[in-house]
Motif scaffolding. Structure first.
Motif, PDB file in Angstrom:
ATOM      1  N   GLY A 128       0.779  -1.225   0.000  1.00  0.00           N
ATOM      2  CA  GLY A 128       0.000   0.000   0.000  1.00  0.00           C
ATOM      3  C   GLY A 128       0.811   1.276   0.000  1.00  0.00           C
ATOM      4  O   GLY A 128       0.557   2.172   0.790  1.00  0.00           O
ATOM      5  N   ASP A 129       1.830   1.388  -0.888  1.00  0.00           N
ATOM      6  CA  ASP A 129       2.594   2.626  -0.952  1.00  0.00           C
ATOM      7  C   ASP A 129       2.042   3.584  -1.995  1.00  0.00           C
ATOM      8  O   ASP A 129       2.584   4.653  -2.207  1.00  0.00           O
ATOM      9  CB  ASP A 129       4.060   2.318  -1.306  1.00  0.00           C
ATOM     10  CG  ASP A 129       4.666   1.437  -0.250  1.00  0.00           C
ATOM     11  OD1 ASP A 129       4.163   1.495   0.875  1.00  0.00           O
ATOM     12  OD2 ASP A 129       5.613   0.703  -0.565  1.00  0.00           O
ATOM     13  N   GLY A 130       0.954   3.199  -2.671  1.00  0.00           N
ATOM     14  CA  GLY A 130       0.427   4.009  -3.759  1.00  0.00           C
ATOM     15  C   GLY A 130      -0.041   5.368  -3.271  1.00  0.00           C
ATOM     16  O   GLY A 130      -0.177   5.616  -2.084  1.00  0.00           O
ATOM     17  N   ALA A 131      -0.277   6.268  -4.247  1.00  0.00           N
ATOM     18  CA  ALA A 131      -0.744   7.606  -3.895  1.00  0.00           C
ATOM     19  C   ALA A 131      -2.194   7.535  -3.429  1.00  0.00           C
ATOM     20  O   ALA A 131      -2.937   6.638  -3.815  1.00  0.00           O
ATOM     21  CB  ALA A 131      -0.616   8.516  -5.104  1.00  0.00           C
ATOM     22  N   THR A 132      -2.575   8.507  -2.596  1.00  0.00           N
ATOM     23  CA  THR A 132      -3.971   8.590  -2.170  1.00  0.00           C
ATOM     24  C   THR A 132      -4.787   9.206  -3.294  1.00  0.00           C
ATOM     25  O   THR A 132      -4.409  10.235  -3.834  1.00  0.00           O
ATOM     26  CB  THR A 132      -4.094   9.486  -0.930  1.00  0.00           C
ATOM     27  OG1 THR A 132      -3.120   9.083   0.014  1.00  0.00           O
ATOM     28  CG2 THR A 132      -5.470   9.391  -0.316  1.00  0.00           C
ATOM     29  N   PRO A 133      -5.924   8.599  -3.677  1.00  0.00           N
ATOM     30  CA  PRO A 133      -6.725   9.163  -4.762  1.00  0.00           C
ATOM     31  C   PRO A 133      -7.263  10.548  -4.390  1.00  0.00           C
ATOM     32  O   PRO A 133      -7.512  10.829  -3.215  1.00  0.00           O
ATOM     33  CB  PRO A 133      -7.879   8.179  -4.894  1.00  0.00           C
ATOM     34  CG  PRO A 133      -7.451   6.951  -4.190  1.00  0.00           C
ATOM     35  CD  PRO A 133      -6.470   7.354  -3.164  1.00  0.00           C
ATOM     36  N   VAL A 134      -7.420  11.401  -5.417  1.00  0.00           N
ATOM     37  CA  VAL A 134      -7.900  12.773  -5.196  1.00  0.00           C
ATOM     38  C   VAL A 134      -9.247  12.757  -4.476  1.00  0.00           C
ATOM     39  O   VAL A 134      -9.491  13.552  -3.567  1.00  0.00           O
ATOM     40  CB  VAL A 134      -8.071  13.501  -6.546  1.00  0.00           C
ATOM     41  CG1 VAL A 134      -8.470  14.932  -6.317  1.00  0.00           C
ATOM     42  CG2 VAL A 134      -6.794  13.420  -7.332  1.00  0.00           C
ATOM     43  N   GLY A 135     -10.127  11.850  -4.904  1.00  0.00           N
ATOM     44  CA  GLY A 135     -11.463  11.783  -4.312  1.00  0.00           C
ATOM     45  C   GLY A 135     -11.431  11.478  -2.836  1.00  0.00           C
ATOM     46  O   GLY A 135     -12.412  11.698  -2.138  1.00  0.00           O
ATOM     47  N   PHE A 136     -10.301  10.949  -2.336  1.00  0.00           N
ATOM     48  CA  PHE A 136     -10.180  10.692  -0.903  1.00  0.00           C
ATOM     49  C   PHE A 136      -9.609  11.886  -0.160  1.00  0.00           C
ATOM     50  O   PHE A 136     -10.122  12.280   0.873  1.00  0.00           O
ATOM     51  CB  PHE A 136      -9.293   9.470  -0.651  1.00  0.00           C
ATOM     52  CG  PHE A 136     -10.010   8.164  -0.825  1.00  0.00           C
ATOM     53  CD1 PHE A 136     -11.389   8.126  -1.003  1.00  0.00           C
ATOM     54  CD2 PHE A 136      -9.326   6.960  -0.798  1.00  0.00           C
ATOM     55  CE1 PHE A 136     -12.060   6.935  -1.161  1.00  0.00           C
ATOM     56  CE2 PHE A 136      -9.988   5.756  -0.955  1.00  0.00           C
ATOM     57  CZ  PHE A 136     -11.351   5.747  -1.138  1.00  0.00           C
ATOM     58  N   TRP A 137      -8.499  12.452  -0.682  1.00  0.00           N
ATOM     59  CA  TRP A 137      -7.892  13.523   0.120  1.00  0.00           C
ATOM     60  C   TRP A 137      -8.586  14.858  -0.007  1.00  0.00           C
ATOM     61  O   TRP A 137      -8.525  15.675   0.888  1.00  0.00           O
ATOM     62  CB  TRP A 137      -6.388  13.639  -0.073  1.00  0.00           C
ATOM     63  CG  TRP A 137      -5.859  13.973  -1.452  1.00  0.00           C
ATOM     64  CD1 TRP A 137      -5.266  13.113  -2.313  1.00  0.00           C
ATOM     65  CD2 TRP A 137      -5.860  15.252  -2.097  1.00  0.00           C
ATOM     66  NE1 TRP A 137      -4.910  13.761  -3.467  1.00  0.00           N
ATOM     67  CE2 TRP A 137      -5.253  15.079  -3.357  1.00  0.00           C
ATOM     68  CE3 TRP A 137      -6.308  16.516  -1.738  1.00  0.00           C
ATOM     69  CZ2 TRP A 137      -5.096  16.107  -4.276  1.00  0.00           C
ATOM     70  CZ3 TRP A 137      -6.146  17.562  -2.654  1.00  0.00           C
ATOM     71  CH2 TRP A 137      -5.548  17.350  -3.905  1.00  0.00           C
ATOM     72  N   MET A 138      -9.291  15.075  -1.128  1.00  0.00           N
ATOM     73  CA  MET A 138      -9.900  16.386  -1.288  1.00  0.00           C
ATOM     74  C   MET A 138     -10.949  16.679  -0.212  1.00  0.00           C
ATOM     75  O   MET A 138     -10.864  17.726   0.439  1.00  0.00           O
ATOM     76  CB  MET A 138     -10.498  16.550  -2.667  1.00  0.00           C
ATOM     77  CG  MET A 138     -10.633  18.008  -3.018  1.00  0.00           C
ATOM     78  SD  MET A 138     -10.640  18.319  -4.760  1.00  0.00           S
ATOM     79  CE  MET A 138     -12.218  17.711  -5.259  1.00  0.00           C
ATOM     80  N   PRO A 139     -11.951  15.793   0.017  1.00  0.00           N
ATOM     81  CA  PRO A 139     -12.921  16.126   1.074  1.00  0.00           C
ATOM     82  C   PRO A 139     -12.262  16.287   2.439  1.00  0.00           C
ATOM     83  O   PRO A 139     -12.629  17.194   3.197  1.00  0.00           O
ATOM     84  CB  PRO A 139     -13.890  14.935   1.072  1.00  0.00           C
ATOM     85  CG  PRO A 139     -13.304  13.910   0.204  1.00  0.00           C
ATOM     86  CD  PRO A 139     -12.315  14.564  -0.683  1.00  0.00           C
ATOM     87  N   ALA A 140     -11.261  15.438   2.745  1.00  0.00           N
ATOM     88  CA  ALA A 140     -10.580  15.559   4.039  1.00  0.00           C
ATOM     89  C   ALA A 140      -9.859  16.891   4.149  1.00  0.00           C
ATOM     90  O   ALA A 140      -9.853  17.531   5.200  1.00  0.00           O
ATOM     91  CB  ALA A 140      -9.609  14.399   4.221  1.00  0.00           C
ATOM     92  N   CYS A 141      -9.259  17.343   3.013  1.00  0.00           N
ATOM     93  CA  CYS A 141      -8.554  18.629   3.018  1.00  0.00           C
ATOM     94  C   CYS A 141      -9.520  19.783   3.224  1.00  0.00           C
ATOM     95  O   CYS A 141      -9.223  20.726   3.971  1.00  0.00           O
ATOM     96  CB  CYS A 141      -7.847  18.850   1.689  1.00  0.00           C
ATOM     97  SG  CYS A 141      -6.179  18.255   1.698  1.00  0.00           S
ATOM     98  N   ILE A 142     -10.684  19.710   2.565  1.00  0.00           N
ATOM     99  CA  ILE A 142     -11.671  20.793   2.713  1.00  0.00           C
ATOM    100  C   ILE A 142     -12.050  20.928   4.187  1.00  0.00           C
ATOM    101  O   ILE A 142     -12.019  22.016   4.769  1.00  0.00           O
ATOM    102  CB  ILE A 142     -12.926  20.505   1.862  1.00  0.00           C
ATOM    103  CG1 ILE A 142     -12.577  20.535   0.371  1.00  0.00           C
ATOM    104  CG2 ILE A 142     -14.028  21.509   2.169  1.00  0.00           C
ATOM    105  CD1 ILE A 142     -13.691  20.044  -0.525  1.00  0.00           C
ATOM    106  N   LEU A 143     -12.367  19.778   4.814  1.00  0.00           N
ATOM    107  CA  LEU A 143     -12.809  19.830   6.216  1.00  0.00           C
ATOM    108  C   LEU A 143     -11.671  20.270   7.130  1.00  0.00           C
ATOM    109  O   LEU A 143     -11.890  21.046   8.068  1.00  0.00           O
ATOM    110  CB  LEU A 143     -13.348  18.465   6.645  1.00  0.00           C
ATOM    111  CG  LEU A 143     -14.647  18.056   5.946  1.00  0.00           C
ATOM    112  CD1 LEU A 143     -15.092  16.681   6.397  1.00  0.00           C
ATOM    113  CD2 LEU A 143     -15.735  19.067   6.225  1.00  0.00           C
ATOM    114  N   ALA A 144     -10.441  19.799   6.850  1.00  0.00           N
ATOM    115  CA  ALA A 144      -9.309  20.196   7.694  1.00  0.00           C
ATOM    116  C   ALA A 144      -9.069  21.689   7.571  1.00  0.00           C
ATOM    117  O   ALA A 144      -8.749  22.360   8.565  1.00  0.00           O
ATOM    118  CB  ALA A 144      -8.055  19.424   7.296  1.00  0.00           C
ATOM    119  N   SER A 145      -9.254  22.256   6.354  1.00  0.00           N
ATOM    120  CA  SER A 145      -9.004  23.700   6.228  1.00  0.00           C
ATOM    121  C   SER A 145     -10.095  24.490   6.941  1.00  0.00           C
ATOM    122  O   SER A 145      -9.818  25.572   7.471  1.00  0.00           O
ATOM    123  CB  SER A 145      -8.871  24.108   4.765  1.00  0.00           C
ATOM    124  OG  SER A 145      -9.970  23.646   4.039  1.00  0.00           O
TER     125      SER A 145
END
Lengths: 136, 496
Positions: B440-457
């Motif tokens: 599991g070293d692959g990149a995180t898909p955009v659809g996963f990190w984007m919502p988390a980033c929005i909420l974190a910001s």
């Protein structure tokens, strides 16, 4: 499994009658006991009879439309009857009425449309429950 | 009249219907669902702006005026929660698209998701106690099917526990409504408040208040009726668990705040004393449960309980500052908790789908950005400055000191430390320690990190500039504690 011959004959005669009766109950519902919910249950019981006699596959063919779609159409009809009031500048769900003079002063209104939506939804929910139980 | 109050309920319904009637699934359904969620969010924000600028708003369905017809009311609290619901709907929907839920959990994920949003929004906007019950049922049905949809053994066990406890709660709620209606002859909340103010009836208030307290307590998962929550929230797919954890228990907290500031305002000392004890025990039991768990989702589920305790603490102290703190906490918590569940899903994505801490590890080396993303909501939950959780806890503890309830202040501080302990446990196990298996070293898909980033910001934004939200919370507290404005907005000039 073959159901009894008597049941089959009776169902063939009873199903149209029950459906007609359910429509009557739906239409008289505004001013007298009846309405979309009870009418829908009557219609669903007609399809229930049918599926006991002829099985769920034949019932799906007899119903012609997917019961799931019936639920969607029913809710959409009720929602539309509520939204209609907006076009006349009234709050959501306000009843609108017209009088049809050519039909002897018959009053038609959006509450009837709402009830038709309820009728379809109740048929859809009940029939899909019955068919799922029989199919599994 | 005001269509702005109806659109937040109608738009999710239209979206759900469009999804059902179009018969779409897969990609097309997902995009339609996202457009619906965005429209919902936009309408909710404009409702919030309308309420902030123009005061409490009410509308009467079918042109039947209050107290006879169905009333929808948006005050500061309701409008703010509706707006946050829109944000959660959008971000979780985004996450659900990448997770491909419509295929993995069968047709109908997105329609049910929107029906759930409709139920939550309706519950916040209901101005009528029976209507509130109906929206609770809409929410319960939608969430029950979402929970059971996967059909695996663990999901079915979870949903049986969930639905049983919630049906009990609904029955108790209904009994309380019946009691109030039999005595006062009205169901409209503003009218109820008015009637009970005019003819104080201590026995009625205490008895029906007890029913409401129990019913909403089960919904909000407070001590001693919280056990259904950790027994069910670990089962469903990430997006479902995230939206549940963010919104469902908070509707219970909202209902407690609404009824105990508006309707049951007489002889409050007994109730507030009880609530304070319940709040303390909820915090402690929740955090102890969390510390003892070794599965990310179970840890997070227990933390929901302990955080609910803080909100109840604010309600129990009943001072303007405490209520403001509870409102601030509510908004902060919804955002942080949903985000943590989403990030939990990403961690599991990199850990072969496992949430077990034992089997995870090494994520800091391979996914440094994910570690940063996790730290923001995790530290916020534990109450580190300058994140949103610090300010919400600070306000509540200050209110506790002002009320001289020393023991609850001590409990709140201790629970904070234990929260930090269990957050650093996830950090140590999932991110820090070397991994057991190479995968599991692959990149995180955009659809996963984007919502988390929005909420974190959003969390970061609240933390770096807490002023506006705190002022808004104070205004909300003033509105809640002075129910005359609410009553006047609903009943118009009837009020003497």
């Amino acid at each position: 499994m073959k159901a009894s011959y008597l049941l089959e004959i009776a169902t063939r005669r009873l199903t149209p009658l029950l459906l007609l009766f359910s429509l009557w109950a739906l239409l008289r519902g505004h001013n007298a006991p009846g309405g979309g919910f009870i009418g829908g249950l009557m219609a669903a019981s007609a399809f229930g009879f049918y599926s006991i006699s002829f099985g769920p596959t034949a019932t799906r063919a007899y119903l012609r439309v997917d019961p799931f779609m019936l639920i969607g159409t029913g809710v959409a009809t009720s929602l539309f009857s509520g939204l209609l009031a907006w076009f006349f500048g009234k709050p959501f769900l306000t009843g609108l009425w017209t009088k049809l003079d050519w039909a002897g002063g018959l009053k038609l209104g959006t509450p009837l449309l709402f009830d038709v939506g309820v009728y379809l939804t109740v048929i859809g929910v009940t029939v899909s429950l019955l068919l799922h139980l029989e199919e599994d | 009249m005001n269509p702005m109050l109806i659109l937040p309920i109608v738009i999710p319904l239209i979206t759900a219907l469009a999804l059902v009637l179009s018969g779409w699934n897969g990609r097309k359904a997902a995009w339609l669902a996202l457009i619906g969620a965005l429209a919902h969010f936009a309408v909710n924000i404009s409702l919030l702006l309308g309420v902030v600028n123009g005061g409490i708003q009410a509308t009467y369905l079918g042109d039947w005026s209050a107290p006879y017809g169905i009333t929808l009311v948006a005050d500061n609290l309701a409008a703010a929660l509706v707006a946050v619901t829109g944000l959660m709907g959008t971000t979780v929907c985004l996450f659900g698209i990448r997770d491909n839920l419509d295929e993995s959990c069968g047709r109908g994920f997105f329609p049910l998701f929107h029906l759930l949003l409709m139920g939550v929004t309706g519950a916040f906007l209901a101005g009528d106690i029976f209507n509130l019950y109906v929206w609770f049922e809409v929410m319960l049905i939608a969430s029950f099917i979402l929970l059971a949809k996967g059909g695996s053994r663990i999901e079915l066990i979870a949903s049986v526990k969930y639905v049983t406890m919630n049906l009990v709660s609904s029955a108790i709620f209904l009994a309380g409504i019946g009691l109030l209606y039999a005595k006062t002859g009205t169901l409209n909340m503003a009218d109820l408040a008015l009637k009970l103010n005019e003819n104080p009836d201590a026995r009625l208030v205490l008895s029906s208040g007890a029913f409401f307290l129990t019913a909403f307590g089960i919904k909000a998962a407070v001590f001693p009726v919280y056990f259904w929550l950790p027994a069910s929230y670990h089962a469903p797919p990430t997006a479902v668990a995230a939206i549940f954890s963010g919104l469902l228990t908070k509707v219970g907290v909202y209902a407690l705040m609404r009824t105990f500031t508006l309707i049951f305002t007489q002889d409050q000392e007994f109730v507030t004393d009880l609530l304070l004890v319940v709040a303390g025990l909820t915090m402690v039991m929740g955090v102890l449960g969390a510390v003892s768990q070794n599965d990310i989702r179970r840890i997070l589920s227990f933390h929901i309980i302990s955080q609910i305790g803080y909100m109840i603490m604010g309600l129990a102290l009943m001072s303007p500052l405490a209520i403001a703190g509870a409102v601030f906490y509510l908004i902060h918590h919804i955002i942080v908790k949903t985000n943590l569940f989403l990030i939990g899903g990403i961690i599991a994505y990199h850990g072969n789908g496992s949430y077990e801490l034992k089997r995870l590890g090494g994520l800091f080396r391979h996914q440094a950005w994910l570690a940063v993303l996790f730290l923001i909501p995790a530290m916020s939950l534990a109450g580190f400055p300058p994140l949103s959780g610090f300010f919400s806890k600070f306000v509540l503890i200050k209110a506790g000191i002002e009320a001289q309830s020393w023991w609850i202040v001590a409990v709140a501080l201790m629970v904070s430390v234990l929260t930090l302990v269990s957050m650093s446990k996830i950090w140590n196990e999932a991110f820090w320690k070397p991994r057991a298996e190479e995968k599991g070293d692959g990149a995180t898909p955009v659809g996963f990190w984007m919502p988390a980033c929005i909420l974190a910001s959003v969390t970061l934004g609240i933390g770096l500039n807490p002023g506006p939200l705190f002022e808004f919370s104070q205004e909300t507290a003033a509105q809640l504690l002075n129910s005359e404005r609410y009553i006047r907005a609903v009943l118009g000039e009837v009020v003497p």
